[in-house]
Structures are given as structure tokens and as C-alpha cells.
Design an enzyme around this catalytic site. Structure first.
Site, mmCIF file in Angstrom:
data_model
loop_
_atom_site.group_PDB
_atom_site.id
_atom_site.type_symbol
_atom_site.label_atom_id
_atom_site.label_comp_id
_atom_site.label_asym_id
_atom_site.label_seq_id
_atom_site.Cartn_x
_atom_site.Cartn_y
_atom_site.Cartn_z
ATOM 1 N N ASP A 99 0.897 -1.127 -0.112
ATOM 2 C CA ASP A 99 0.100 -0.430 0.104
ATOM 3 C C ASP A 99 1.036 1.400 0.244
ATOM 4 O O ASP A 99 2.460 1.116 0.064
ATOM 5 C CB ASP A 99 -0.939 -0.459 1.723
ATOM 6 C CG ASP A 99 -2.223 0.479 1.179
ATOM 7 O OD1 ASP A 99 -2.066 1.264 0.446
ATOM 8 O OD2 ASP A 99 -3.140 0.501 1.178
ATOM 9 N N ASP B 94 -10.844 -1.376 1.857
ATOM 10 C CA ASP B 94 -9.314 -1.254 1.464
ATOM 11 C C ASP B 94 -8.349 -2.438 1.566
ATOM 12 O O ASP B 94 -7.044 -2.034 2.356
ATOM 13 C CB ASP B 94 -8.709 -0.263 1.254
ATOM 14 C CG ASP B 94 -8.368 0.885 0.716
ATOM 15 O OD1 ASP B 94 -7.952 0.240 -0.095
ATOM 16 O OD2 ASP B 94 -7.174 2.079 0.775
ATOM 17 N N ALA B 95 -8.273 -3.468 1.154
ATOM 18 C CA ALA B 95 -7.252 -4.470 1.416
ATOM 19 C C ALA B 95 -6.070 -5.006 0.427
ATOM 20 O O ALA B 95 -4.964 -5.553 0.566
ATOM 21 C CB ALA B 95 -8.296 -6.001 2.037
ATOM 22 N N LYS B 96 -6.651 -4.253 -0.841
ATOM 23 C CA LYS B 96 -5.269 -4.913 -1.688
ATOM 24 C C LYS B 96 -5.137 -5.487 -1.859
ATOM 25 O O LYS B 96 -3.896 -6.657 -1.754
ATOM 26 C CB LYS B 96 -4.166 -3.978 -1.820
ATOM 27 C CG LYS B 96 -4.566 -2.272 -1.636
ATOM 28 C CD LYS B 96 -3.795 -0.895 -1.816
ATOM 29 C CE LYS B 96 -4.258 0.264 -2.222
ATOM 30 N NZ LYS B 96 -4.669 0.978 -1.118
ATOM 31 N N ARG B 97 -5.912 -6.948 -1.797
ATOM 32 C CA ARG B 97 -5.307 -8.240 -1.957
ATOM 33 C C ARG B 97 -4.776 -9.316 -3.390
ATOM 34 O O ARG B 97 -5.253 -8.492 -4.289
ATOM 35 C CB ARG B 97 -6.432 -9.440 -0.969
ATOM 36 C CG ARG B 97 -6.637 -8.958 0.609
ATOM 37 C CD ARG B 97 -6.093 -9.261 1.557
ATOM 38 N NE ARG B 97 -5.946 -9.159 2.724
ATOM 39 C CZ ARG B 97 -6.172 -8.116 3.714
ATOM 40 N NH1 ARG B 97 -5.138 -7.015 3.196
ATOM 41 N NH2 ARG B 97 -6.053 -8.508 4.881
#
Lengths: 271, 271
Positions: A99, B94-97
Site C-alpha cells: 500500500d 481497502d485491503a489490496k489483496r
């Protein structure tokens, strides 16, 4: 744990095996579901049965998050159990985080400080300022996705960027980042033929190699192309080991599967 | 929530504001630290004060994971509070996995089923089979990182792949994936001048736009280049709203900051 300590463990145990603790409640022995914490009960039994055969464990955080609070608690108990009882074991949070700067610092704190893992996997798409916050932690490793074991790796990772594949660009660029000595890289065992080229770019780095076993990767090929003079490999197997049996003998069965791989690794190390 | 319902909310509230709930215990008012769950107490107060001014909330999971079990519990309480009290609000994890297929399914279950979010942010590096498991969920959105707001976006995302920038390749390729109608995209407000080109590739998709406010992005520029005839934008502000004051008036101060943005959005919508 330092890289030197990890290498010492590899030679001591004659193993560079990492066991993936990807616990799916639909796949573990039914009698464990009666336990207070079936996930931790499963992990504890697997760890106790296999810890002398491997040098690392790698819980994939997805399998814990999917069970909410109870899952996160099982992850905490698992890493605490490892750090307390088997401090010689190297631990990897397979989280694939990444991030913007201040947020990556929060993730780094979560995995390195709060949970106490030795390393965490990180995705490179957001670039330098998304990875360097992880690299800032001393005696911790950041394992950057380079060339993954899945089919989707061919969507973007192998696309040609300025004359070379994107994953090579990732390898080369990441070498210029601050504290890049703390980097390791994920390279899938299903892409063993790429390892020769990869070693030209990062001859000394450790590689975490998933995909041996259930996904079809071959141990001998990975070692032929990927091993360096400090071994430089952690070979992961998850399903092939932890789900060797769904009966009362599951822990013993997992140890037998782990032992098969350990003996193959020993033979390669002694060559 | 469906895209149509989201658009209805935008017109009803004359706002396409998303508020980022990135709670850092070092930045919230000191008196909240005496509460049983300071993170949830902070979120609840912010939500109660601002829910009529925005259409979405976006907790960044890093800020919750950094506090371990207590953080994860605060995240659960926050999403439950939103779904129970303000079901008209659109929610973004909002984890951006992103991981290989069966593992991405576990992440999708964690965020869509266990926690009950409307959407989750996902990184594209691992390709099609890492994203499609998220897209398989009906009435849920997968928000793919395209061009992020940070400096590191220029490391790989803007590199030229087969004659065009990698982020454009991501946009074009993702359109071919199964259930691609469930895709939205992250495009940073700090890259507003890129939005014209982006709209040529994905004219109809919603964009989640972080970086207005603290990171320096400009609302007017984003709307000029990025808005489509169904609005097509969710503009996120986190720190600029939630940390407007560190005193007893923090909730009221956050509402004032949110109201400033809402009024600017209203003016743009009524143009």
C-alpha cells in the site's frame, strides 16, 4: 532471524522445506471440529509432527481472515506457538500486502511487531515507496512477488517492458531500493526454467518457491536452476503435506510426506 | 449494493464522497483512549456525524491489522454498525489483496461474506485467476488497482508494455475477464491528467479516486477528466476529514470538512 541463521538451520536439518499452513476447515479431520479452536489444534499437531523436517512455516493469511476474528486468533496462537516452542523455525506471513508508504508501515508493524513473523510477502505493483517501509525493519525479510506459480502470471508479469519481462524489471529495480539486502523473492516452481535467468539478476537472494507438489512443480528442476552456493531456496509445499490424510493419523501422514521431501533435499545438499 | 443503487444514492445526497476510516491511535482525540474500543468509538462518532454527506466509507485494513485481534474486532464492529444503521451506505474494504485462485476465493469470502463489505480493493500483479474469484460474487464490486496515487506508481505502472503503459494494459486486459461488469478501478487524484486516456479505455466503470486533500489531488481536475454521464467517481478523503480536530469537537470538525467537499461536489453535479 538473520539470513545467516536461516542458512545454518538449513545445513543442520539438511532441509530447505517450508510447510504452508493453509487451513481449510472443510479439509481437516472431522474430529478436530469438536475442539475449541480447530485451526490451531490442526496447526499444532502438524507443527509438532514436522518441525524437525522443515526450516520454515508459512501461514497464508487468507485462510485465517476467511474465518473472521476466530481465524485471526488462530493465526496469533500459531505464530506464538512457533516462536515460543520452536524459535529456530523461520516464519513467513504469506499476506501479499502492499500500500502507500504510511499504510505499508502499518502492515509491517502488524506482521513484524504485533504478530512477530520473520518475514512477509509483498506485492510490487505500487512500487518503491510501498515496499521500503517493510525493508526498514532490521532482521526481518520482505519477500517480493516476482514470478508467481499461477497461470495469471502470464497476464502481466511476463509482458515485455523496455526489452525485458516485467518480473525482471521488478527484480532489477528492487535491488536499488534502500535496505534491499532484506529482500527475498517469490518464484513459482511451475516456472523452473526461468530460474537460470533470474539467478543472473539476483545471484545471492533467497527465493521462496511455491508450487512443488499439488501445483505440479518439480523439486529437481528448481534446484538445478535456482540453487546458489548458500542454498538460496525455501521450497514450499502446503496441501501436499498438511492434507496427506483426513483421519486420526493426519499428523503422522503429514510427517511422512514432509520426510519424503526432506530426504530428496538432503540428497541434493550432499551432492 | 448494485451500481444502480450507488448512483441513486449519489444523486440523492448530491455527493460522491467516500470517507477513509484509517484510524491511527496516535492521531485520535486522547479522551477516546479511555473507551473499551477506542477505534470503534472514533469510527462511530465520525460515521454518525458524516453519513449524510458521503455515499461510502472505506476502512483501510492495514490500520486494523496493526492492532491485532482488537483491531480486527473494531473492523467487524465498524462494518456491522454501517450495515445495520446505514444500509444505504456503500462500503469498501481497502485491503489490496490478491493471491492464486483458491486463496483469492478465501479472501473474497472474508470480505464479502464474513465481514459483509460491498467491495474490496485488489492488486492486479498476479493476473486473471487471482481476480476472477472476487468477480464471481454477485452484487459485489472488485476495485482493481490501476494507477495509484503514490510516487511508486511510476516504478512499474507507467512503464511501457507493448506500446502502452502497464496500467492501460491492466485496464484493457481486465475488461476481458469473466464478470468484468463487477470491476471498478483505483486511479489516484494526483494523476488527474491521466484520466482522459483512462476514460477512453473504461468509459463506463466507476473509479475510486484517493489522494484528494492530504496527498494534494484536486477535485475539479479529477471531475473534469474523470466524470462520466453516470458520475462514475467515488472521491476518497481520509486524513483531511477524520483528523480535522483532535479535541472534543472532532466529529463536528470532520462533518464540516466533509460538508466542504460535499458542497463542491453538489456544485459540480448541478452544472
Amino acid at each position: 532471524m538473520t539470513t545467516t541463521q536461516l542458512i545454518e538451520q538449513i545445513h543442520k536439518k539438511r532441509s530447505f522445506l517450508c510447510i504452508g499452513l493453509d487451513v481449510d476447515l472443510n479439509k481437516i479431520p472431522k474430529h478436530l471440529l469438536e475442539e475449541d479452536d480447530p485451526i490451531f489444534a490442526f496447526n499444532k499437531a502438524i507443527i509438532d509432527a514436522t518441525h524437525q523436517l522443515c526450516v520454515a512455516y508459512k501461514p497464508n493469511t487468507a485462510f485465517y481472515e476467511a474465518y473472521g476474528l476466530k481465524g485471526w486468533e488462530a493465526l496469533e496462537k500459531t505464530i506464538n506457538y512457533l516462536n515460543t516452542n520452536y524459535p529456530e523455525i523461520y516464519t513467513i506471513a504469506d499476506a501479499k500486502r502492499g500500500d502507500i508508504g504510511n499504510t505499508s508501515t502499518m502492515y509491517a508493524k502488524a506482521f513484524f511487531e504485533d504478530l512477530g513473523f520473520d518475514s512477509v510477502t509483498v506485492a510490487p505493483y505500487m512500487g518503491k515507496d510501498s515496499v521500503e517501509p517493510f525493508l526498514a525493519f532490521k532482521e526481518k525479510h520482505t519477500i517480493l512477488l516476482a514470478l508467481t506459480s499461477n497461470q495469471g502470471a502470464f497476464d502481466f508479469q511476463t509482458e515485455i517492458v523496455e526489452g525485458k519481462e516485467l518480473y525482471k524489471q521488478v527484480l532489477e529495480t528492487s535491488k536499488t531500493w534502500t535496505n534491499s539486502q532484506n529482500l527475498m523473492y517469490v518464484v513459482g516452481a511451475t516456472k523452473a526454467e526461468y530460474l537460470g535467468d533470474i539467478r543472473k539478476i539476483i545471484p545471492d537472494s533467497f527465493l521462496l518457491v511455491p508450487g512443488v507438489g499439488a501445483q505440479g512443480g518439480n523439486l529437481q528442476d528448481v534446484c538445478k536452476y535456482g540453487m546458489n552456493d548458500q542454498v538460496g531456496l525455501l521450497i514450499n509445499s502446503s496441501r501436499g503435506i498438511i492434507y496427506a490424510s483426513q483421519n486420526g493419523d493426519f499428523a503422522q501422514a503429514s510427517a511422512e510426506k514432509a520426510s519424503e521431501l526432506q530426504r530428496q533435499m538432503e540428497a541434493i545438499l550432499l551432492q
